[in-house]
Motif scaffolding. Structure first.
Motif, short mmCIF file in Angstrom:
data_model
loop_
_atom_site.label_atom_id
_atom_site.label_comp_id
_atom_site.label_asym_id
_atom_site.label_seq_id
_atom_site.Cartn_x
_atom_site.Cartn_y
_atom_site.Cartn_z
N THR A 110 0.83 -1.21 0.00
CA THR A 110 0.00 0.00 0.00
C THR A 110 0.86 1.26 0.00
O THR A 110 0.49 2.28 -0.57
CB THR A 110 -0.95 0.02 1.22
N PHE A 114 0.13 2.55 -3.65
CA PHE A 114 -0.92 3.54 -3.46
C PHE A 114 -0.42 4.80 -2.77
O PHE A 114 -1.13 5.45 -2.02
CB PHE A 114 -2.08 2.92 -2.66
N SER A 117 -0.72 4.95 0.91
CA SER A 117 -2.15 4.80 1.25
C SER A 117 -2.88 6.14 1.19
O SER A 117 -3.71 6.45 2.03
CB SER A 117 -2.29 4.18 2.65
N ALA A 121 -9.23 3.54 -0.26
CA ALA A 121 -9.42 2.18 0.26
C ALA A 121 -8.50 1.84 1.41
O ALA A 121 -8.91 1.14 2.35
CB ALA A 121 -9.24 1.17 -0.87
N GLU A 306 -6.77 2.64 -7.09
CA GLU A 306 -7.65 1.82 -6.24
C GLU A 306 -8.94 1.48 -6.96
O GLU A 306 -9.40 0.33 -6.93
CB GLU A 306 -7.96 2.56 -4.94
#
Length: 514
Positions: A110, A114, A117, A121, A306
């Motif tokens: 993540t 991402f 984060s 999500a 995501e």
């Protein structure tokens, strides 16, 4: 003594100290509230219970839960994990105590894929997550937005039907998995990125690699002392994949910005990237007293990834599993085709307005999501110490709700829990919205998937259209019992082998060529 010898000696000493400290730590923890902690198997030093998980952890954890109970404790390296394997236990974590378990655990995947984060999500539960969820719900998942995307979905599905129709004329074997994947790519790219698939970069391959790496048990996440050594090579691959994805997304963002400048801001905000760029650097919520949060470039790219992951991968896999089971069970296939013939007729193709009238199709999709939840685990994290069902759950424990085991729980679904039998939902009020904890493929509570309706609409439309327009048979003399239904484990649960089938026309080609 050579430098390499010193390095090896230092490493072994470090491991030894860590080994002793982990034993002391667990021993002290075990002494405290030992009667209140969830039961579980004996853990080994350093690796804990990781060796018990195997290549299909959802199955191994189900087997362990049969021995230790529906709320079970494991050590994944130095991380304590609480495994939840029954509807009743899931309700305690996802509803009764939902605020305590509303955050997601962080990982190298993540962090790298991402952007720390920074999407929706995997972000921490709080004001930023609430505002991002509100933004996505308003600009992507709302009824008005989905209605706007309706013609796009219809045209893309019709193009796939025509392609399969050409194969049916000559009796060609069709790679159904490949066709469905390509279809979902086209729909999702246009909805999220505002563009077609592009040969300049293979976003699908990068996403597949990221999903595989994200679903792997990375020692760096569970045994921090080993992280710098990257013994599995996962950290290096995550960095490379993250950089490649960022390069693609940066190119797409710049294309949108250039188009905006060339039209002097007059183009419509039709896709998700346009929408997020239009609010970049602006406060997410003017009434937010916690902090002045704004949308950044990383937020846009993380959120886009995501949603692409969820919309494309999960929906494609649901369709793939559904076709496999329909080909294995001619009775269910005939029942579904009979319903389509009654509701839709044989002189037109399926429209989205028909979906709500197709009750048997609804039962088929529910049964597929029960047996093959693409999100095998629902990951959560405890944000404080808490007692659940008489057990002490420590702060920062990783919660693993085993969706796969819950869908096959014999107490909830009787002795035929492993059998594909859509009629079990006949006259049942069990839905897919997270209200009934024996069926939670999209999660439940605050962190349930916000795009449930979008994914269901596309999955049902594709299944209905392909089953209505064509009859299907397995190729090369293969029998239904010969189909390999083995799954692979990752962020999503896919079938190990692609699905091939031979279509023949069920309705006249002129109907879908109009």
């Amino acid at each position: 003594m050579s430098p390499s010898t010193v390095a090896i000696s230092a490493f072994l000493l470090l491991i030894f100290v860590y080994f002793l400290s982990s034993i002391v730590f667990r021993s002290n923890n075990h002494c405290k509230d030992a009667r209140k902690r969830p039961p579980g198997p004996l853990a080994l030093p350093i690796i804990g219970n990781i060796h018990l998980l195997g290549t299909l952890p959802h199955r191994k954890l189900q087997s362990l839960a049969n021995k230790y109970g529906p709320i079970m404790s494991l050590w994944l390296g130095q991380v304590q994990a609480i495994v939840v394997s029954s509807p009743e236990a899931a309700e305690l974590f996802l509803k009764t105590h939902d605020p305590i378990f509303a955050s997601r655990p962080q990982s190298q995947a993540t962090d790298y894929i991402f952007y720390g984060s920074q999407g929706m999500a995997f972000s921490e539960y709080g004001s930023y997550w609430r505002n991002m969820k509100k933004l996505c719900a308003l600009h992507l998942f709302s009824s008005s937005k989905q209605e706007l995307f309706g013609p796009l979905r219809r045209e893309e599905i019709r193009m796939v039907v025509r392609s399969i129709g050409d194969a049916a004329i000559v009796g060609e074997v069709v790679n159904v998995s490949e066709k469905v994947n390509a279809l979902l790519e086209d729909i999702v790219y246009k909805m999220i990125l505002g563009r077609n698939r592009d040969d300049q970069f293979d976003l699908k391959a990068l996403i597949s690699k990221a999903l595989r790496l994200g679903g792997a048990f990375n020692l760096a996440d569970f045994v921090p002392i080993l992280a710098p050594f990257d013994l599995q090579g996962i950290t290096k691959q995550l960095k490379e994949t993250s950089e490649a994805l960022d390069e693609v997304l940066e190119k797409i963002l710049k294309e949108h910005e250039q188009a905006f400048n060339e039209t002097k801001g007059e183009q419509k905000n039709d896709d998700f990237i346009d929408i997020l760029l239009s609010v970049m650097h602006k406060p997410l919520d003017n009434n937010d007293d916690e902090q002045n949060q704004v949308i950044t470039r990383h937020n846009i790219k993380g959120s886009a990834l995501e949603i692409i992951f969820a919309s494309f991968e999960n929906t494609a896999l649901t369709i793939d599993w559904a076709f496999c089971e329909l080909l294995r069970d001619s009775r269910v296939m005939k029942n579904l085709q009979d319903e389509l013939e009654t509701v839709v007729g044989m002189d037109r193709i399926v429209e989205e307005t028909d979906i709500s009238k197709l009750n048997y199709l609804d039962m088929v999709v529910k049964e597929i999501l029960r047996l093959y939840p693409v999100g095998v685990f629902i990951p959560r994290k405890s944000t404080k110490d808490i007692m659940v069902d008489g057990y002490y759950i420590q702060k920062n424990s990783r919660i693993i709700v085993n969706n796969w085991a819950i869908g096959r729980n014999v107490k909830a679904w009787t002795d035929n829990a492993n059998v594909f039998y859509p009629e079990r939902f006949l006259n049942s009020d069990v839905d897919l919205q997270g209200n009934h904890f024996q069926l939670i493929p999209f999660g439940s509570g605050r962190r349930k998937c916000p795009g449930i309706q979008v994914g269901l609409t596309i999955a049902k439309m594709v299944i209905a259209q392909l089953v209505h327009c064509f009859n299907w048979e397995l190729p090369y003399g293969m029998k239904p019992c010969d189909m390999d239904m083995t799954e692979t484990f990752g962020f999503s649960m896919s079938r190990a082998k692609q699905l091939f089938a031979v279509p023949t026309h069920r309705i006249l080609p002129k109907v879908y060529n109009e």
